[in-house]
Design a protein around this motif. Structure first.
Motif, PDB file in Angstrom:
ATOM      1  N   ARG A 218       0.820  -1.198   0.000  1.00 34.06           N
ATOM      2  CA  ARG A 218       0.000   0.000   0.000  1.00 34.06           C
ATOM      3  C   ARG A 218       0.862   1.260   0.000  1.00 34.06           C
ATOM      4  NH1 ARG A 218      -5.294   0.074  -1.102  1.00 34.06           N
ATOM      5  NH2 ARG A 218      -5.322   2.045   0.035  1.00 34.06           N
ATOM      6  N   PRO A 219       0.423   2.337  -0.637  1.00 34.47           N
ATOM      7  CA  PRO A 219       1.090   3.630  -0.476  1.00 34.47           C
ATOM      8  C   PRO A 219       0.989   4.068   0.984  1.00 34.47           C
ATOM      9  CG  PRO A 219      -0.390   3.653  -2.363  1.00 34.47           C
ATOM     10  CD  PRO A 219      -0.692   2.405  -1.609  1.00 34.47           C
ATOM     11  N   LEU A 220       1.946   4.854   1.439  1.00 35.07           N
ATOM     12  CA  LEU A 220       2.011   5.278   2.839  1.00 35.07           C
ATOM     13  C   LEU A 220       1.681   6.759   2.980  1.00 35.07           C
ATOM     14  CD1 LEU A 220       5.373   3.494   3.750  1.00 35.07           C
ATOM     15  CD2 LEU A 220       3.063   2.663   4.236  1.00 35.07           C
ATOM     16  N   THR A 221       1.208   7.120   4.154  1.00 35.35           N
ATOM     17  CA  THR A 221       1.020   8.524   4.486  1.00 35.35           C
ATOM     18  C   THR A 221       1.677   8.790   5.836  1.00 35.35           C
ATOM     19  OG1 THR A 221      -1.093   8.102   5.597  1.00 35.35           O
ATOM     20  CG2 THR A 221      -1.178   8.683   3.262  1.00 35.35           C
ATOM     21  N   LEU A 222       2.010  10.025   6.077  1.00 35.05           N
ATOM     22  CA  LEU A 222       2.589  10.419   7.360  1.00 35.05           C
ATOM     23  C   LEU A 222       1.508  10.414   8.430  1.00 35.05           C
ATOM     24  CD1 LEU A 222       4.969  11.579   9.027  1.00 35.05           C
ATOM     25  CD2 LEU A 222       4.217  13.854   8.295  1.00 35.05           C
ATOM     26  N   ASP A 223       1.811   9.794   9.563  1.00 34.01           N
ATOM     27  CA  ASP A 223       0.879   9.776  10.699  1.00 34.01           C
ATOM     28  C   ASP A 223       1.083  11.056  11.508  1.00 34.01           C
ATOM     29  OD1 ASP A 223      -0.746   9.301  12.822  1.00 34.01           O
ATOM     30  OD2 ASP A 223       0.192   7.413  13.438  1.00 34.01           O
ATOM     31  N   LEU A 224       0.211  12.022  11.297  1.00 37.06           N
ATOM     32  CA  LEU A 224       0.343  13.316  11.952  1.00 37.06           C
ATOM     33  C   LEU A 224      -0.069  13.273  13.418  1.00 37.06           C
ATOM     34  CD1 LEU A 224      -1.041  15.587   9.089  1.00 37.06           C
ATOM     35  CD2 LEU A 224       1.339  15.357   9.826  1.00 37.06           C
ATOM     36  N   LYS A 225      -0.756  12.202  13.823  1.00 37.81           N
ATOM     37  CA  LYS A 225      -1.164  12.089  15.220  1.00 37.81           C
ATOM     38  C   LYS A 225      -0.049  11.525  16.098  1.00 37.81           C
ATOM     39  CE  LYS A 225      -6.110  11.575  14.263  1.00 37.81           C
ATOM     40  NZ  LYS A 225      -7.322  10.731  14.445  1.00 37.81           N
ATOM     41  N   SER A 226       0.931  10.888  15.497  1.00 39.44           N
ATOM     42  CA  SER A 226       2.081  10.370  16.246  1.00 39.44           C
ATOM     43  C   SER A 226       3.157  11.445  16.329  1.00 39.44           C
ATOM     44  CB  SER A 226       2.644   9.119  15.570  1.00 39.44           C
ATOM     45  OG  SER A 226       1.702   8.071  15.596  1.00 39.44           O
ATOM     46  N   SER A 227       4.015  11.327  17.313  1.00 37.32           N
ATOM     47  CA  SER A 227       5.053  12.337  17.522  1.00 37.32           C
ATOM     48  C   SER A 227       6.090  12.300  16.405  1.00 37.32           C
ATOM     49  CB  SER A 227       5.746  12.118  18.865  1.00 37.32           C
ATOM     50  OG  SER A 227       6.407  10.860  18.877  1.00 37.32           O
ATOM     51  N   ILE A 228       6.590  13.459  16.048  1.00 35.73           N
ATOM     52  CA  ILE A 228       7.674  13.597  15.081  1.00 35.73           C
ATOM     53  C   ILE A 228       8.830  14.275  15.812  1.00 35.73           C
ATOM     54  CG2 ILE A 228       8.413  14.610  12.893  1.00 35.73           C
ATOM     55  CD1 ILE A 228       5.487  14.613  12.027  1.00 35.73           C
ATOM     56  N   THR A 229       9.933  13.569  15.929  1.00 33.07           N
ATOM     57  CA  THR A 229      11.078  14.079  16.674  1.00 33.07           C
ATOM     58  C   THR A 229      12.154  14.559  15.708  1.00 33.07           C
ATOM     59  OG1 THR A 229      10.640  12.507  18.461  1.00 33.07           O
ATOM     60  CG2 THR A 229      12.806  13.544  18.431  1.00 33.07           C
ATOM     61  N   VAL A 230      12.717  15.721  15.980  1.00 33.14           N
ATOM     62  CA  VAL A 230      13.779  16.283  15.136  1.00 33.14           C
ATOM     63  C   VAL A 230      14.995  16.606  15.996  1.00 33.14           C
ATOM     64  CG1 VAL A 230      14.445  18.119  13.537  1.00 33.14           C
ATOM     65  CG2 VAL A 230      12.081  17.290  13.573  1.00 33.14           C
ATOM     66  N   ASP A 231      16.127  15.996  15.651  1.00 32.42           N
ATOM     67  CA  ASP A 231      17.407  16.311  16.293  1.00 32.42           C
ATOM     68  C   ASP A 231      18.269  17.090  15.312  1.00 32.42           C
ATOM     69  OD1 ASP A 231      16.798  14.970  18.664  1.00 32.42           O
ATOM     70  OD2 ASP A 231      17.465  13.050  17.855  1.00 32.42           O
ATOM     71  N   LYS A 240      23.206  22.369   7.390  1.00 27.08           N
ATOM     72  CA  LYS A 240      22.599  21.846   8.611  1.00 27.08           C
ATOM     73  C   LYS A 240      22.139  20.412   8.347  1.00 27.08           C
ATOM     74  CE  LYS A 240      20.876  26.223  10.507  1.00 27.08           C
ATOM     75  NZ  LYS A 240      19.660  26.969  10.971  1.00 27.08           N
ATOM     76  N   VAL A 241      22.268  19.561   9.377  1.00 27.55           N
ATOM     77  CA  VAL A 241      21.839  18.166   9.262  1.00 27.55           C
ATOM     78  C   VAL A 241      20.827  17.880  10.361  1.00 27.55           C
ATOM     79  CG1 VAL A 241      22.554  15.751   9.273  1.00 27.55           C
ATOM     80  CG2 VAL A 241      24.071  17.479   8.302  1.00 27.55           C
ATOM     81  N   TYR A 242      19.720  17.233   9.976  1.00 27.74           N
ATOM     82  CA  TYR A 242      18.668  16.893  10.929  1.00 27.74           C
ATOM     83  C   TYR A 242      18.394  15.389  10.887  1.00 27.74           C
ATOM     84  CZ  TYR A 242      17.675  21.906  10.531  1.00 27.74           C
ATOM     85  OH  TYR A 242      17.770  23.280  10.501  1.00 27.74           O
ATOM     86  N   GLN A 243      18.101  14.833  12.057  1.00 29.35           N
ATOM     87  CA  GLN A 243      17.618  13.459  12.143  1.00 29.35           C
ATOM     88  C   GLN A 243      16.133  13.528  12.503  1.00 29.35           C
ATOM     89  OE1 GLN A 243      19.807  10.782  14.686  1.00 29.35           O
ATOM     90  NE2 GLN A 243      18.126   9.302  14.793  1.00 29.35           N
ATOM     91  N   VAL A 244      15.299  12.961  11.638  1.00 31.48           N
ATOM     92  CA  VAL A 244      13.848  13.033  11.827  1.00 31.48           C
ATOM     93  C   VAL A 244      13.309  11.626  12.072  1.00 31.48           C
ATOM     94  CG1 VAL A 244      11.649  13.746  10.820  1.00 31.48           C
ATOM     95  CG2 VAL A 244      13.744  15.029  10.287  1.00 31.48           C
ATOM     96  N   THR A 245      12.553  11.471  13.167  1.00 32.96           N
ATOM     97  CA  THR A 245      11.913  10.200  13.502  1.00 32.96           C
ATOM     98  C   THR A 245      10.402  10.391  13.396  1.00 32.96           C
ATOM     99  OG1 THR A 245      13.725   9.682  15.031  1.00 32.96           O
ATOM    100  CG2 THR A 245      11.708   8.381  15.241  1.00 32.96           C
ATOM    101  N   TYR A 246       9.723   9.495  12.667  1.00 33.55           N
ATOM    102  CA  TYR A 246       8.311   9.693  12.344  1.00 33.55           C
ATOM    103  C   TYR A 246       7.614   8.346  12.195  1.00 33.55           C
ATOM    104  CZ  TYR A 246      10.139   8.599   7.725  1.00 33.55           C
ATOM    105  OH  TYR A 246      10.773   7.970   6.681  1.00 33.55           O
ATOM    106  N   SER A 247       6.283   8.373  12.042  1.00 33.64           N
ATOM    107  CA  SER A 247       5.485   7.158  11.869  1.00 33.64           C
ATOM    108  C   SER A 247       4.638   7.270  10.612  1.00 33.64           C
ATOM    109  CB  SER A 247       4.577   6.936  13.081  1.00 33.64           C
ATOM    110  OG  SER A 247       5.340   6.778  14.264  1.00 33.64           O
ATOM    111  N   THR A 248       4.275   6.105  10.058  1.00 29.75           N
ATOM    112  CA  THR A 248       3.494   6.072   8.823  1.00 29.75           C
ATOM    113  C   THR A 248       2.222   5.249   9.009  1.00 29.75           C
ATOM    114  OG1 THR A 248       4.711   4.128   8.025  1.00 29.75           O
ATOM    115  CG2 THR A 248       5.535   6.303   7.360  1.00 29.75           C
TER     116      THR A 248
END
Length: 332
Positions: A218-231, A240-248
């Protein structure tokens, strides 16, 4: 595969591999030999699963002690724990990209202090599987090799390793580098998380669509209800470099990846070649279990079993123009 072949049997899968190895050792007592025994299921899904094999492996090595006194023995892994609660800790992050490695050398070489001192010094330095290959090549050193001039990208561990040993010099991708860089977690209302995660999900969908092996995903979408962490990493130069943790969605997959941002225009670019997954995905990706991007997959035939209020948009097979891959300066 394990359930099909070994279902209902009393012994675990590794017993058959070790029995074969023992036969191989016994059948050719006077011949130089090489064996690669790779056990995938022993502790793959549970880091605590090794304890019940302690006696088995103790007896195996003890019974073959005399044979191994004239052998090089390597015990190693391909990676550390990639999902579960441990992976979400700082120790787990290091372990993920720093797999276990143990080396035992023949008894005759253990008395050579120059040799053993070099090994001890190298054990504290950054190394890769390219170095393991170079080491094995030196051990075998065949008089009539099938490949007269093998391509050696690493350095043998039996000699002082060349410096400097940085990730870019050793061909280690940025996302798998264990050299710790200073970083700070940005506030939840930062301007990077949502747009950055969205272009990562777009890249994931493109990867799924371009391969026939993932046609049933299936195609995926970003889960906006879950936390998105950015370091945010300490800035070097104008990058600049960022580490992004997210859910789908669907499936609740948890991923992370790296982005870069040039100070000149503020455009976000994808740095990671692939986005590692932080939670288990096997039951969700059965229709693409052997695909390169199996960890992204949520099979279409499972969607009926998953209640969801999120609509899945149709995506184009053309690569989105809003993201690109960036190569960082080596000094970063």
């Amino acid at each position: 595969m394990s359930e099909i072949i070994h279902k209902g049997l009393c012994r675990e899968t590794f017993h058959y591999q070790m029995a074969y190895l023992q036969d191989f050792i016994n059948k050719y007592p006077d011949k130089p030999k090489f064996s690669l025994t790779w056990m995938s299921y022993l502790a793959h899904n549970d880091q605590n699963a090794l304890y019940h094999t302690d006696d088995y492996f103790y007896n195996f090595f003890n019974d073959n002690k005399e044979k191994f006194n004239n052998s090089f023995v390597l015990v190693m892994g391909d990676h550390g724990n990639r999902f579960g609660w441990l992976r979400k800790t700082s120790v787990g992050e290091i372990e993920d990209n720093n797999p276990f490695l143990f080396l035992s050398v023949p008894a005759s070489l253990r008395r050579n202090t120059t040799y053993t001192d070099t090994l001890k010094q190298n054990a504290k330095k950054l190394m890769t599987h390219y170095d393991i290959y170079a080491t094995l090549t030196e051990i075998t050193n065949p008089s009539n090799p099938r490949t007269p001039e093998p391509l050696i990208k690493g350095s043998s561990l039996f000699h002082s390793l060349p410096q400097p040993r940085t990730c870019d010099r050793l061909r280690i991708p940025f996302e798998y580098c264990i050299c710790k860089a200073k970083k700070q977690t940005l506030p939840k209302n930062n301007s990077i998380g949502i747009p950055g995660a969205k272009i990562m999900v777009a890249r994931m969908n493109f990867n799924l669509q371009e391969s026939s092996e993932t046609a049933e995903c299936r195609p995926l979408t970003l889960d906006l209800k879950s936390s998105i962490t950015v370091d945010e990493f300490e800035e070097k130069g104008n990058v600049k470099v960022y580490q992004v943790t997210y859910s789908t969605l669907p499936g609740g997959g948890q991923f992370w990846g790296y982005l870069t941002q040039l100070s000149s225009n503020g455009t976000l670019n994808i740095l990671s070649e692939k986005f590692p997954r932080l939670n288990a995905y096997g039951p969700q990706s059965g229709c693409a279990s052997k695909a390169k991007f199996a960890s992204y997959c949520f099979c279409k035939n499972l969607l009926k079993q998953q209640p969801s209020t999120t609509s899945i948009p149709k995506t184009s097979k053309k690569q989105p123009s809003k993201f690109s891959t960036t190569i960082l300066p080596k000094k970063l």
